[in-house]
Write a protein that holds these residues in place. Structure first.
Motif, mmCIF file in Angstrom:
data_model
loop_
_atom_site.group_PDB
_atom_site.id
_atom_site.type_symbol
_atom_site.label_atom_id
_atom_site.label_comp_id
_atom_site.label_asym_id
_atom_site.label_seq_id
_atom_site.Cartn_x
_atom_site.Cartn_y
_atom_site.Cartn_z
ATOM 1 N N THR A 78 9.224 10.843 -14.952
ATOM 2 C CA THR A 78 9.145 12.146 -15.618
ATOM 3 C C THR A 78 9.018 13.253 -14.578
ATOM 4 O O THR A 78 9.661 14.305 -14.678
ATOM 5 N N TRP A 79 8.185 13.004 -13.560
ATOM 6 C CA TRP A 79 8.060 13.995 -12.492
ATOM 7 C C TRP A 79 9.424 14.328 -11.899
ATOM 8 O O TRP A 79 9.770 15.492 -11.702
ATOM 9 N N PHE A 80 10.228 13.273 -11.639
ATOM 10 C CA PHE A 80 11.480 13.490 -10.915
ATOM 11 C C PHE A 80 12.462 14.310 -11.752
ATOM 12 O O PHE A 80 13.158 15.175 -11.224
ATOM 13 N N VAL A 81 12.499 14.055 -13.057
ATOM 14 C CA VAL A 81 13.408 14.839 -13.903
ATOM 15 C C VAL A 81 12.998 16.314 -13.871
ATOM 16 O O VAL A 81 13.834 17.198 -13.672
ATOM 17 N N GLN A 82 11.692 16.588 -14.026
ATOM 18 C CA GLN A 82 11.285 17.991 -14.087
ATOM 19 C C GLN A 82 11.280 18.670 -12.723
ATOM 20 O O GLN A 82 11.421 19.880 -12.646
ATOM 21 N N THR A 83 11.155 17.888 -11.647
ATOM 22 C CA THR A 83 11.056 18.558 -10.343
ATOM 23 C C THR A 83 12.386 19.196 -9.933
ATOM 24 O O THR A 83 12.413 20.175 -9.179
ATOM 25 N N GLN A 84 13.495 18.664 -10.482
ATOM 26 C CA GLN A 84 14.809 19.251 -10.171
ATOM 27 C C GLN A 84 14.844 20.724 -10.572
ATOM 28 O O GLN A 84 15.500 21.545 -9.935
ATOM 29 N N HIS A 85 14.143 21.038 -11.659
ATOM 30 C CA HIS A 85 14.169 22.364 -12.270
ATOM 31 C C HIS A 85 13.699 23.484 -11.317
ATOM 32 O O HIS A 85 14.151 24.622 -11.424
ATOM 33 N N HIS A 86 12.798 23.133 -10.400
ATOM 34 C CA HIS A 86 12.139 24.199 -9.639
ATOM 35 C C HIS A 86 13.037 24.822 -8.565
ATOM 36 O O HIS A 86 12.857 26.001 -8.233
ATOM 37 N N SER A 87 14.024 24.062 -8.048
ATOM 38 C CA SER A 87 14.938 24.684 -7.060
ATOM 39 C C SER A 87 15.805 25.754 -7.720
ATOM 40 O O SER A 87 15.944 26.858 -7.171
ATOM 41 N N PRO A 88 16.430 25.477 -8.881
ATOM 42 C CA PRO A 88 17.179 26.544 -9.551
ATOM 43 C C PRO A 88 16.314 27.768 -9.860
ATOM 44 O O PRO A 88 16.765 28.905 -9.700
ATOM 45 N N VAL A 89 15.071 27.548 -10.260
ATOM 46 C CA VAL A 89 14.195 28.692 -10.560
ATOM 47 C C VAL A 89 13.997 29.533 -9.301
ATOM 48 O O VAL A 89 14.126 30.762 -9.319
ATOM 49 N N ARG A 90 13.705 28.853 -8.185
ATOM 50 C CA ARG A 90 13.460 29.600 -6.944
ATOM 51 C C ARG A 90 14.731 30.328 -6.484
ATOM 52 O O ARG A 90 14.672 31.455 -5.995
ATOM 53 N N GLY A 137 37.743 32.931 -10.869
ATOM 54 C CA GLY A 137 36.516 32.123 -10.893
ATOM 55 C C GLY A 137 36.546 31.102 -9.779
ATOM 56 O O GLY A 137 37.167 31.333 -8.745
ATOM 57 N N ARG A 138 35.858 29.984 -9.980
ATOM 58 C CA ARG A 138 35.785 28.939 -8.945
ATOM 59 C C ARG A 138 36.136 27.597 -9.535
ATOM 60 O O ARG A 138 35.659 27.247 -10.625
ATOM 61 N N ARG A 139 36.915 26.829 -8.774
ATOM 62 C CA ARG A 139 37.307 25.496 -9.201
ATOM 63 C C ARG A 139 36.574 24.477 -8.310
ATOM 64 O O ARG A 139 36.536 24.617 -7.090
ATOM 65 N N PHE A 140 35.973 23.463 -8.953
ATOM 66 C CA PHE A 140 35.214 22.431 -8.225
ATOM 67 C C PHE A 140 35.948 21.096 -8.324
ATOM 68 O O PHE A 140 36.294 20.669 -9.434
ATOM 69 N N ASP A 141 36.167 20.451 -7.162
ATOM 70 C CA ASP A 141 36.799 19.134 -7.127
ATOM 71 C C ASP A 141 36.011 18.221 -6.197
ATOM 72 O O ASP A 141 35.546 18.667 -5.148
ATOM 73 N N GLY A 142 35.908 16.960 -6.586
ATOM 74 C CA GLY A 142 35.253 15.981 -5.715
ATOM 75 C C GLY A 142 34.272 15.123 -6.470
ATOM 76 O O GLY A 142 34.386 14.937 -7.689
ATOM 77 N N ARG A 143 33.288 14.619 -5.737
ATOM 78 C CA ARG A 143 32.351 13.678 -6.346
ATOM 79 C C ARG A 143 30.936 14.032 -5.939
ATOM 80 O O ARG A 143 30.624 14.156 -4.748
ATOM 81 N N VAL A 144 30.085 14.204 -6.950
ATOM 82 C CA VAL A 144 28.647 14.392 -6.729
ATOM 83 C C VAL A 144 28.028 12.997 -6.794
ATOM 84 O O VAL A 144 28.082 12.353 -7.835
ATOM 85 N N PRO A 145 27.447 12.516 -5.672
ATOM 86 C CA PRO A 145 26.966 11.121 -5.706
ATOM 87 C C PRO A 145 25.735 10.916 -6.584
ATOM 88 O O PRO A 145 25.527 9.830 -7.102
ATOM 89 N N TRP A 146 24.910 11.955 -6.704
ATOM 90 C CA TRP A 146 23.644 11.810 -7.422
ATOM 91 C C TRP A 146 23.396 13.012 -8.314
ATOM 92 O O TRP A 146 23.400 14.147 -7.835
ATOM 93 N N TYR A 147 23.168 12.746 -9.596
ATOM 94 C CA TYR A 147 22.692 13.823 -10.474
ATOM 95 C C TYR A 147 21.666 13.224 -11.440
ATOM 96 O O TYR A 147 21.990 12.357 -12.255
ATOM 97 N N THR A 148 20.454 13.687 -11.342
ATOM 98 C CA THR A 148 19.354 13.138 -12.131
ATOM 99 C C THR A 148 19.096 13.978 -13.376
ATOM 100 O O THR A 148 19.200 15.209 -13.331
ATOM 101 N N GLY A 149 18.754 13.289 -14.461
ATOM 102 C CA GLY A 149 18.389 13.985 -15.702
ATOM 103 C C GLY A 149 19.558 14.153 -16.656
ATOM 104 O O GLY A 149 19.473 14.923 -17.617
ATOM 105 N N THR A 192 15.004 4.249 -12.677
ATOM 106 C CA THR A 192 16.155 4.132 -13.580
ATOM 107 C C THR A 192 15.951 5.054 -14.779
ATOM 108 O O THR A 192 16.912 5.628 -15.314
ATOM 109 N N ALA A 193 14.699 5.235 -15.179
ATOM 110 C CA ALA A 193 14.364 6.026 -16.369
ATOM 111 C C ALA A 193 14.748 7.499 -16.234
ATOM 112 O O ALA A 193 14.814 8.223 -17.233
ATOM 113 N N ALA A 194 14.985 7.958 -14.999
ATOM 114 C CA ALA A 194 15.291 9.384 -14.793
ATOM 115 C C ALA A 194 16.771 9.706 -15.025
ATOM 116 O O ALA A 194 17.197 10.838 -14.859
ATOM 117 N N ARG A 195 17.528 8.694 -15.436
ATOM 118 C CA ARG A 195 18.950 8.868 -15.761
ATOM 119 C C ARG A 195 19.725 9.599 -14.648
ATOM 120 O O ARG A 195 20.109 10.771 -14.796
#
Ligand code: FAD
Length: 348
Positions: A78-90, A137-149, A192-195
């Motif tokens: 649960t911590w890991f899912v919510q901790t992602q949120h704080h970088s976008p806020v900052r 606008g902007r076009r994004f191509d490629g692979r994001v190896p990790w995305y949690t939540g 694993t629970a952090a999807r």
């Protein structure tokens, strides 16, 4: 004179003791429940570092760190899912672009929960996600190896590198859409629970208004690199949780022997994290970070040892903390952090 503890610390402790810790064993084997995230959204904790005028608490970094420790020690997934949120806020709080007015309020109040997809930017000169200007606008191509939540959060802060070597950060909805496909959630030895998924980007187009930061990659690296040389509050949170397991197992002496150095390293690491020049004293920061890993490893190992054979049962806290600790060894790892950690291990 002592100052009263910040009210969000009591909020975090109540959530940890009454909700997160009692269900952590089950969550570890399943998925972070939406009800956990609903409780965190309505608690005010998502706005701990957000400006007051946008509905946040504007709390000092020391408070934000302690909140992260408390949550990580109770349920690391649960911590890991919510901790992602704080970088976008900052990032939004520092941005002067229109996205700030659209998203900072909803993120500060917990109406929206954000994830991040940007660690891959650090692998430059490899460019896993390329950004191209297209149709205003902007076009994004490629692979994001990790995305949690994935499936748990609402919006994603996505980064890529342009042909001009600019790092571009933009927001999009965290769901499949034309140009964005997600893998199945990964099955991992911990969290694993952090999807966590990987994302395939094939012409994902975002309008210019979605951009929150554009900056030369080298300049971004100067700010980003020192950040991860600091010890993570989650490491202390998991280590202290392991000391509690030790105490409950009747091993207060062992717990006390580890608590002293842990408190000392925590104090020194946080003092350096508050140092006004983030790219100074890097060797010292890395040494403290490595030492925090050593102490966490000792604490989680001791919790397993104290529990005997029963400690490895999937319902036992000791083995879960041990596995969560393993994950924290690579979370946010950069080449510099990896080198320092391996060099320190080679000296053991
Ligand atoms: C379960 C899990 C969930 C995660 N969730 C997220 C998430 O939601 N969002 C997110 O942004 N990240 C996420 N990450 C990524 C994480 O924060 C770290 O970046 C990652 O663990 C570091 O390992 P890596 O696999 O990227 O390693 P590597 O690819 O080996 O990279 C490690 C470091 O080596 C260096 N490096 C790598 N390749 C090169 C190269 N070609 N040239 C020069 N230097 C290079 C870079 O400094 C890089 O940071 C997650 C990781 C895990 C394990």
């Amino acid at each position: 004179m002592t100052t009263a503890p910040h009210p969000l610390l009591a909020t975090a402790r109540a959530l940890a003791d009454d909700l997160l810790a009692p269900h952590a064993a089950r969550v570890d084997r399943e998925v972070v429940p939406a009800s956990h995230l609903a409780a965190i959204r309505s608690s005010g904790l998502l706005g701990v570092s957000a400006p007051v005028e946008y509905g946040g608490a504007g709390a000092p970094d020391a408070v934000a760190r302690e909140v992260q420790e408390i949550l990580a020690g109770a349920c690391c997934s649960t911590w890991f899912v919510q901790t992602q949120h704080h970088s976008p806020v900052r990032m939004l709080a520092r941005s002067a672009l229109p996205m700030r007015e659209r998203l900072l309020g909803p993120l500060a109040t917990g109406e929206l929960l954000a994830g991040i997809a940007f660690a891959h930017v650090r692998s430059f000169p490899r460019v896993p996600v390329r950004v191209t200007a297209e149709r205003g606008g902007r076009r994004f191509d490629g692979r994001v190896p990790w995305y949690t939540g994935w499936g748990l959060n609402d919006v994603m802060l996505l980064a890529g590198v342009s042909e001009q070597d600019e790092v571009v950060f933009a927001f999009t909805e965290a769901r499949e859409q034309p140009g964005l496909r997600a893998s199945e959630p990964m099955r991992l030895a911990a969290l694993t629970a952090a999807r966590t998924v990987s994302l395939e980007l094939d012409g994902l187009w975002l309008p210019e208004e979605a951009v929150v930061l554009r900056t030369p990659r080298e300049q971004f690296a100067l700010v980003d690199r020192p950040r991860n040389t600091n010890a993570s509050p989650a490491v202390f949170g998991v280590a202290y949780a392991a000391l509690r397991v030790l105490e409950e197992a009747g091993e207060a002496g062992t717990a006390a022997a580890l608590r002293g150095p842990l408190d000392e390293v925590r104090g020194q690491a946080y003092a350096l994290a508050d140092h006004p020049v983030p790219d100074e004293r890097i060797a010292e920061r890395l040494a403290l970070k490595t030492r925090s890993y050593d102490l966490m490893r000792a604490a989680t190992t001791a919790a397993v040892v104290a529990g005997g054979g029963r400690a490895v049962g999937l319902d036992r806290t000791a083995q879960r903390l041990f596995r969560e600790g393993m994950f924290l060894l690579v979370q946010g790892q950069t080449a510099e952090v990896r080198r320092a950690h391996l060099d320190a291990l080679a000296r053991l």
